[in-house]
Design a protein around this motif. Sequence first.
Motif, PDB file in Angstrom:
ATOM      1  N   LEU A 230      90.540  34.366 -52.323  1.00 43.70           N
ATOM      2  CA  LEU A 230      89.827  35.325 -53.164  1.00 43.70           C
ATOM      3  C   LEU A 230      90.144  35.063 -54.632  1.00 43.70           C
ATOM      4  CD1 LEU A 230      90.467  38.587 -51.079  1.00 43.70           C
ATOM      5  CD2 LEU A 230      88.451  37.109 -51.038  1.00 43.70           C
ATOM      6  N   ASP A 231      89.116  34.998 -55.465  1.00 45.73           N
ATOM      7  CA  ASP A 231      89.306  34.656 -56.877  1.00 45.73           C
ATOM      8  C   ASP A 231      90.232  35.625 -57.594  1.00 45.73           C
ATOM      9  OD1 ASP A 231      87.709  32.417 -56.773  1.00 45.73           O
ATOM     10  OD2 ASP A 231      85.899  33.438 -57.475  1.00 45.73           O
ATOM     11  N   GLU A 232      90.152  36.900 -57.252  1.00 49.32           N
ATOM     12  CA  GLU A 232      90.923  37.908 -57.982  1.00 49.32           C
ATOM     13  C   GLU A 232      92.392  37.954 -57.559  1.00 49.32           C
ATOM     14  OE1 GLU A 232      86.698  38.669 -58.147  1.00 49.32           O
ATOM     15  OE2 GLU A 232      88.051  38.456 -56.434  1.00 49.32           O
ATOM     16  N   ILE A 233      92.755  37.220 -56.517  1.00 52.46           N
ATOM     17  CA  ILE A 233      94.157  37.163 -56.106  1.00 52.46           C
ATOM     18  C   ILE A 233      94.891  36.210 -57.031  1.00 52.46           C
ATOM     19  CG2 ILE A 233      95.767  36.524 -54.282  1.00 52.46           C
ATOM     20  CD1 ILE A 233      94.282  39.084 -53.705  1.00 52.46           C
ATOM     21  N   ASP A 234      95.850  36.754 -57.766  1.00 56.09           N
ATOM     22  CA  ASP A 234      96.586  35.974 -58.754  1.00 56.09           C
ATOM     23  C   ASP A 234      97.783  35.283 -58.117  1.00 56.09           C
ATOM     24  OD1 ASP A 234      96.942  35.294 -61.603  1.00 56.09           O
ATOM     25  OD2 ASP A 234      98.783  36.459 -61.423  1.00 56.09           O
ATOM     26  N   CYS A 235      98.509  36.008 -57.268  1.00 55.55           N
ATOM     27  CA  CYS A 235      99.703  35.479 -56.613  1.00 55.55           C
ATOM     28  C   CYS A 235      99.729  35.956 -55.169  1.00 55.55           C
ATOM     29  CB  CYS A 235     100.987  35.953 -57.300  1.00 55.55           C
ATOM     30  SG  CYS A 235     101.108  35.573 -59.049  1.00 55.55           S
ATOM     31  N   LEU A 236     100.296  35.143 -54.307  1.00 60.50           N
ATOM     32  CA  LEU A 236     100.513  35.559 -52.921  1.00 60.50           C
ATOM     33  C   LEU A 236     101.669  34.747 -52.342  1.00 60.50           C
ATOM     34  CD1 LEU A 236      99.601  37.248 -50.450  1.00 60.50           C
ATOM     35  CD2 LEU A 236      98.219  35.266 -49.772  1.00 60.50           C
ATOM     36  N   ALA A 237     102.646  35.448 -51.782  1.00 60.37           N
ATOM     37  CA  ALA A 237     103.759  34.806 -51.090  1.00 60.37           C
ATOM     38  C   ALA A 237     103.996  35.537 -49.781  1.00 60.37           C
ATOM     39  CB  ALA A 237     105.028  34.837 -51.946  1.00 60.37           C
ATOM     40  N   THR A 238     104.378  34.794 -48.758  1.00 56.71           N
ATOM     41  CA  THR A 238     104.736  35.398 -47.478  1.00 56.71           C
ATOM     42  C   THR A 238     106.180  35.059 -47.162  1.00 56.71           C
ATOM     43  OG1 THR A 238     103.834  33.472 -46.289  1.00 56.71           O
ATOM     44  CG2 THR A 238     102.396  35.379 -46.568  1.00 56.71           C
ATOM     45  N   GLY A 239     106.798  35.895 -46.335  1.00 54.87           N
ATOM     46  CA  GLY A 239     108.200  35.669 -46.034  1.00 54.87           C
ATOM     47  C   GLY A 239     108.716  36.666 -45.032  1.00 54.87           C
ATOM     48  N   ILE A 240     109.994  36.975 -45.152  1.00 51.67           N
ATOM     49  CA  ILE A 240     110.645  37.905 -44.231  1.00 51.67           C
ATOM     50  C   ILE A 240     111.294  39.017 -45.032  1.00 51.67           C
ATOM     51  CG2 ILE A 240     111.008  36.253 -42.370  1.00 51.67           C
ATOM     52  CD1 ILE A 240     113.810  35.782 -43.401  1.00 51.67           C
ATOM     53  N   GLY A 241     111.275  40.213 -44.453  1.00 55.87           N
ATOM     54  CA  GLY A 241     111.844  41.367 -45.132  1.00 55.87           C
ATOM     55  C   GLY A 241     111.073  42.607 -44.785  1.00 55.87           C
ATOM     56  N   TRP A 242     110.868  43.465 -45.784  1.00 56.35           N
ATOM     57  CA  TRP A 242     110.260  44.764 -45.515  1.00 56.35           C
ATOM     58  C   TRP A 242     108.761  44.665 -45.273  1.00 56.35           C
ATOM     59  CZ3 TRP A 242     106.751  47.785 -48.406  1.00 56.35           C
ATOM     60  CH2 TRP A 242     106.371  47.267 -49.645  1.00 56.35           C
ATOM     61  N   CYS A 243     108.144  43.523 -45.601  1.00 52.68           N
ATOM     62  CA  CYS A 243     106.714  43.334 -45.366  1.00 52.68           C
ATOM     63  C   CYS A 243     106.467  41.867 -45.053  1.00 52.68           C
ATOM     64  CB  CYS A 243     105.900  43.779 -46.580  1.00 52.68           C
ATOM     65  SG  CYS A 243     106.306  42.858 -48.084  1.00 52.68           S
ATOM     66  N   SER A 244     105.221  41.575 -44.663  1.00 50.57           N
ATOM     67  CA  SER A 244     104.870  40.193 -44.331  1.00 50.57           C
ATOM     68  C   SER A 244     104.523  39.369 -45.551  1.00 50.57           C
ATOM     69  CB  SER A 244     103.663  40.172 -43.372  1.00 50.57           C
ATOM     70  OG  SER A 244     103.898  40.927 -42.214  1.00 50.57           O
ATOM     71  N   GLY A 245     103.976  40.030 -46.580  1.00 46.97           N
ATOM     72  CA  GLY A 245     103.550  39.303 -47.764  1.00 46.97           C
ATOM     73  C   GLY A 245     103.463  40.198 -48.981  1.00 46.97           C
ATOM     74  N   ILE A 246     103.603  39.578 -50.142  1.00 48.20           N
ATOM     75  CA  ILE A 246     103.516  40.253 -51.437  1.00 48.20           C
ATOM     76  C   ILE A 246     102.476  39.517 -52.268  1.00 48.20           C
ATOM     77  CG2 ILE A 246     104.702  40.625 -53.647  1.00 48.20           C
ATOM     78  CD1 ILE A 246     105.781  42.574 -51.801  1.00 48.20           C
ATOM     79  N   GLY A 247     101.602  40.287 -52.943  1.00 44.35           N
ATOM     80  CA  GLY A 247     100.590  39.645 -53.770  1.00 44.35           C
ATOM     81  C   GLY A 247     100.254  40.452 -55.002  1.00 44.35           C
ATOM     82  N   THR A 248      99.424  39.863 -55.843  1.00 42.46           N
ATOM     83  CA  THR A 248      98.962  40.503 -57.063  1.00 42.46           C
ATOM     84  C   THR A 248      97.468  40.294 -57.207  1.00 42.46           C
ATOM     85  OG1 THR A 248     101.068  40.054 -58.166  1.00 42.46           O
ATOM     86  CG2 THR A 248      99.216  40.657 -59.565  1.00 42.46           C
ATOM     87  N   ILE A 249      96.757  41.369 -57.515  1.00 43.17           N
ATOM     88  CA  ILE A 249      95.337  41.313 -57.841  1.00 43.17           C
ATOM     89  C   ILE A 249      95.218  41.457 -59.352  1.00 43.17           C
ATOM     90  CG2 ILE A 249      93.086  42.435 -57.581  1.00 43.17           C
ATOM     91  CD1 ILE A 249      94.155  43.548 -54.885  1.00 43.17           C
ATOM     92  N   ARG A 250      94.441  40.571 -59.979  1.00 40.87           N
ATOM     93  CA  ARG A 250      94.222  40.648 -61.418  1.00 40.87           C
ATOM     94  C   ARG A 250      92.722  40.546 -61.663  1.00 40.87           C
ATOM     95  NH1 ARG A 250      97.894  39.572 -65.490  1.00 40.87           N
ATOM     96  NH2 ARG A 250      99.241  38.480 -64.052  1.00 40.87           N
ATOM     97  N   ALA A 251      92.162  41.544 -62.337  1.00 39.41           N
ATOM     98  CA  ALA A 251      90.722  41.563 -62.584  1.00 39.41           C
ATOM     99  C   ALA A 251      90.425  42.322 -63.863  1.00 39.41           C
ATOM    100  CB  ALA A 251      89.979  42.187 -61.406  1.00 39.41           C
TER     101      ALA A 251
END
Length: 308
Positions: free
Chosen positions: A244-265
């Motif tokens: 998705l064009d508006e997704i600025d960052c996305l990382a997946t891993g282990i911890g309290w959630c499956s992934g962390i991301g940023t939307i910038r628009a």
Amino acid sequence: MHGNLDEIDERLVRALHEDGRASYETLARLVGLARSTTKARVQRLLGEGGLRLVGAIHPAVFGLHQLGHVTIETDGPAGPVARQVAELDEVSFVTTTAGRFAVTAELRTADLESFARGLARVQAVPGVRALQTMTYLRIWKDPYFPPGPLESPGPLAHIELDAHDHALLAHLRADGRASFAELASVTGLSAGAARARVLRLLETGVVHVGALVRLTPLTRVHTMGFALDVNGDTEPVARKIAALDEIDCLATGIGWCSGIGTIRAGSLDDVLATLERVRGLPGVRTVEAWTHLRAIKEENDRALPLAE
């Protein structure tokens, strides 16, 4: 940036995220404008203070191999907590936020043991009530890395860096679009040699030149963070989100959630539309979002000195 970005500005920023050294001719073809008009737009974006084109040095150059994200709940105001967290050496990025969390931060350390020590230092900051952590396993999209997915913190070709390379990197950190002639003048190399070295540094992922949009009161770009949990394998979901064009960052891993991301628009409508698309993807179980309000620290390469 003063005023709202229009659609062409947004396309320029996205293109510069991918390649901050793209020629004005290339950018003009992407947006369908004349070279002179395109150059004027880019210079306006740079001149208004919201956009910088910087060379982000691969963390492995500094011996940083463990990356992760922290969300922080506070007792009382977020500002003092965010400022103290930003002073920690392990922390590369800090924002204050609106939502359940008051502060978010990214940590970059040499290994898991030093990452744990960094978390303990964050937890010890007065006013921190609780924190949640996700350690990165894959970086799918980030304007300061080559195109993903990359194993955290991303593969780095075995490459020997000499004093000339370090001088080039130091200058690119300050000005990602510096000309080869300028880079040659500060390193003592010929323009041809500087060009060859810069291209090698870019191609091997030692440095990535991208567009850094500062999150300041003058910035009219809307930035929203989100955390998601998925049912089953994260990879198919992550690939769709990263596309998705508006997704600025996305990382997946282990911890309290499956992934962390940023939307910038450029508008809240576009932010909402992207968030809804993420929520609607098959395999997405839950999505929690927050608004980034103010960047307290933005040092995507930890701003460490480049050893020679």
